[in-house]
Design an enzyme around this catalytic site. Structure first.
Site, PDB file in Angstrom:
ATOM      1  CB  CYS A   1      -0.904   0.009   1.229  1.00 51.71           C
ATOM      2  SG  CYS A   1      -1.886   1.511   1.408  1.00 51.71           S
TER       3      CYS A   1
ATOM      4  CB  CYS B   1      -3.424   5.344   6.088  1.00 52.04           C
ATOM      5  SG  CYS B   1      -5.058   4.770   6.531  1.00 52.04           S
TER       6      CYS B   1
ATOM      7  CB  CYS C   1      -8.491   1.308   1.243  1.00 54.43           C
ATOM      8  SG  CYS C   1      -8.188   0.438   2.798  1.00 54.43           S
TER       9      CYS C   1
ATOM     10  CD  GLN D   1     -18.266  -8.689  14.305  1.00 51.73           C
ATOM     11  OE1 GLN D   1     -17.302  -8.062  13.865  1.00 51.73           O
ATOM     12  NE2 GLN D   1     -18.346  -9.042  15.573  1.00 51.73           N
TER      13      GLN D   1
ATOM     14  CD  GLU E   1     -28.066  -3.049  20.945  1.00 52.78           C
ATOM     15  OE1 GLU E   1     -27.734  -1.874  21.174  1.00 52.78           O
ATOM     16  OE2 GLU E   1     -27.276  -4.010  20.941  1.00 52.78           O
TER      17      GLU E   1
ATOM     18  CB  CYS F   1     -14.086  -6.179  19.869  1.00 51.70           C
ATOM     19  SG  CYS F   1     -14.844  -4.895  20.886  1.00 51.70           S
TER      20      CYS F   1
END
Length: 452
Positions: A73, A79, A159, A283, A333, A408
């Site tokens: 890249c 970035c 990207c 996701q 939720e 996560c």
């Protein structure tokens, strides 16, 4: 310690930070250098010195690490997206596994060996979502990503993490910008129209969504923009504008208008259909998500008679993939639109044994407790900050014997495992999953049981 800004020092990189920067020691003093690999010997140019550490950039690589590769890249060093473009994928997985192990041992104080990380077959072009900050100068549109810890945009249309067609979508917006003299939003003045360009792709169906995040109630020349996007995307299903007129760095506002097609797209995960709207949590790696949810199902080991509570359920994706395997599913939720999506997803898949509660995890758990439901399995998939400590009190009171914790952030997972250990819950299994190749992030699936 006499290290100061603009010094150039010889440095051997022997570790990696949680954000992906290499770590070297200069007379025992930690120096962080991005785009370095353990085993590199470099000359580092010091750009910042603080009390406990320094930050440098590569001036020269004296001896490259055996795990160093050439970045594919052109903007990876500028970035803030990828941290491991200069490292072999095998070494990246090794680092991520060790990071999870370190958190479990050092933060959780748990004697458990993490033996497995599930890698990805495809480490490029896997993201189903991209939000590009933009700036427009003299009628020219630049879209890309923010440089590391800044709001300076690094232009990047191709990207390596995004699907190839997203670049065609940016070109469509560029043509619309030129034709209509569109301005970009200025964070300091609060003026200008276009803030972000936002794309979503449903990898299971190929459906595409395009969104313009704007500082207004509408946009000029809607039809031209839609026409350009139709030319760019073969399977375009949705064109929307998101209205964000606040002086904030939060990307999306609360109101979204559909200007063409549907207000959502549909994806397929593990044979189940899911609607995805602009503000849905979903996701970003379809293939790895299927592996993650399959691991949840494997460790859940449901027999068909269980009551399952899915906390932080979002649009119901985890729970609904398990609905056929349990007697009763209850999802919790706090975001109302996500609960609406969850109910729609249940109906879309003919699921009749699921109920969804709009509340935060703690209040929702209290409601379930008052209803007299005793879950056989609790699934938690909290945000990066982890679970509320009080939530575990309610889970214990409800008499839940088993938990699946999808995390996560291995640091907050380890903190929460330590809390659960005090309540008599033990870590039985833990597998890391590389949901985000080339970035520092790593997910985990932990199976937790109540010890007798």
């Amino acid at each position: 310690m006499d290290l100061k800004k603009n010094d150039k020092i010889e440095l051997y990189i022997d570790a990696v930070t949680s954000e992906g920067s290499g770590i070297g020691r200069y007379n025992g003093f930690a120096v962080f250098v991005c785009s370095t690999v353990p085993g590199d010997k470099i000359i580092a140019h010091i750009i910042k010195v603080s009390k406990n550490y320094a930050i440098g950039i590569i001036d020269k690589i004296l001896i490259p690490s055996a795990e160093r590769i050439e970045s594919d890249c052109t903007v990876s060093e500028k970035c803030g997206g990828c941290a491991f473009r200069d490292m072999t994928y095998a070494e990246e997985l090794k680092y991520k596994l060790s990071r999870v192990q370190d958190a479990i041992s050092r933060i959780g104080h748990i004697d458990f060996k993490v033996e497995k990380i599930v890698g990805a077959e495809e480490i490029n072009h896997y993201r189903n979502k991209a939000q590009y900050p933009v700036y427009i100068e003299n009628g020219k549109l630049e879209a890309g990503f923010y440089a590391y810890k800044s709001h300076r945009i690094v232009p990047c249309r191709d990207c390596r993490l995004q699907p190839d067609e997203f670049a065609k979508g940016i070109k469509a917006f560029e043509n619309w910008v030129k034709k209509n003299n569109i301005t970009s939003f200025d964070e300091e003045t609060g003026k200008g129209l276009l803030r972000h360009i936002y794309f979503r792709k449903a990898f299971g169906t190929g459906e595409m969504m395009a969104c313009a995040v704007v500082n207004a109630n509408d946009i000029p020349d809607r039809d031209y923009l839609v026409s350009e996007l139709q030319s760019a995307f073969e399977n375009l299903k949705s064109v929307v504008i998101n209205i964000n007129k606040k002086k904030t760095n939060v990307i999306l506002g609360s109101e979204t208008k559909t200007i063409w097609g549907s207000d959502k797209i549909t994806d397929v995960l593990l044979g189940k259909k899911f609607v995805v709207s602009p503000q849905s949590f979903y996701q970003v790696n379809h293939n790895q998500c299927e592996k993650l949810y399959s691991l949840v199902a494997e460790h859940a080991d449901l027999q068909g008679s269980e009551t399952v509570v899915d906390m932080y359920c979002g649009a119901g994706t985890i729970g609904l993939t398990l609905a056929d395997q349990c007697k009763h599913l209850v999802g919790i939720e706090i975001i109302e639109s996500a609960i609406e999506n969850a109910n729609e997803n249940a109906q879309l898949n003919g699921v009749n044994n699921a109920d969804f509660i709009c509340a935060d995890a703690f209040d929702g758990a209290k409601k379930i407790e008052k209803m007299g439901l005793q879950p056989d399995l609790v699934i938690v998939d909290p945000p990066r900050k982890g679970c509320q400590k009080e939530l575990f009190d309610v889970i214990e009171t409800m008499g839940a014997k088993r938990m699946i914790y999808v995390s996560c952030d291995s640091a907050t997972l380890s903190r929460d495992l330590a809390i659960l250990k005090e309540k008599g819950y033990a870590l039985k299994n833990l597998i890391a999953v590389d949901m985000f190749p080339r970035t520092p992030h790593v997910e985990c699936v932990a199976e937790i049981i109540k010890e007798l």
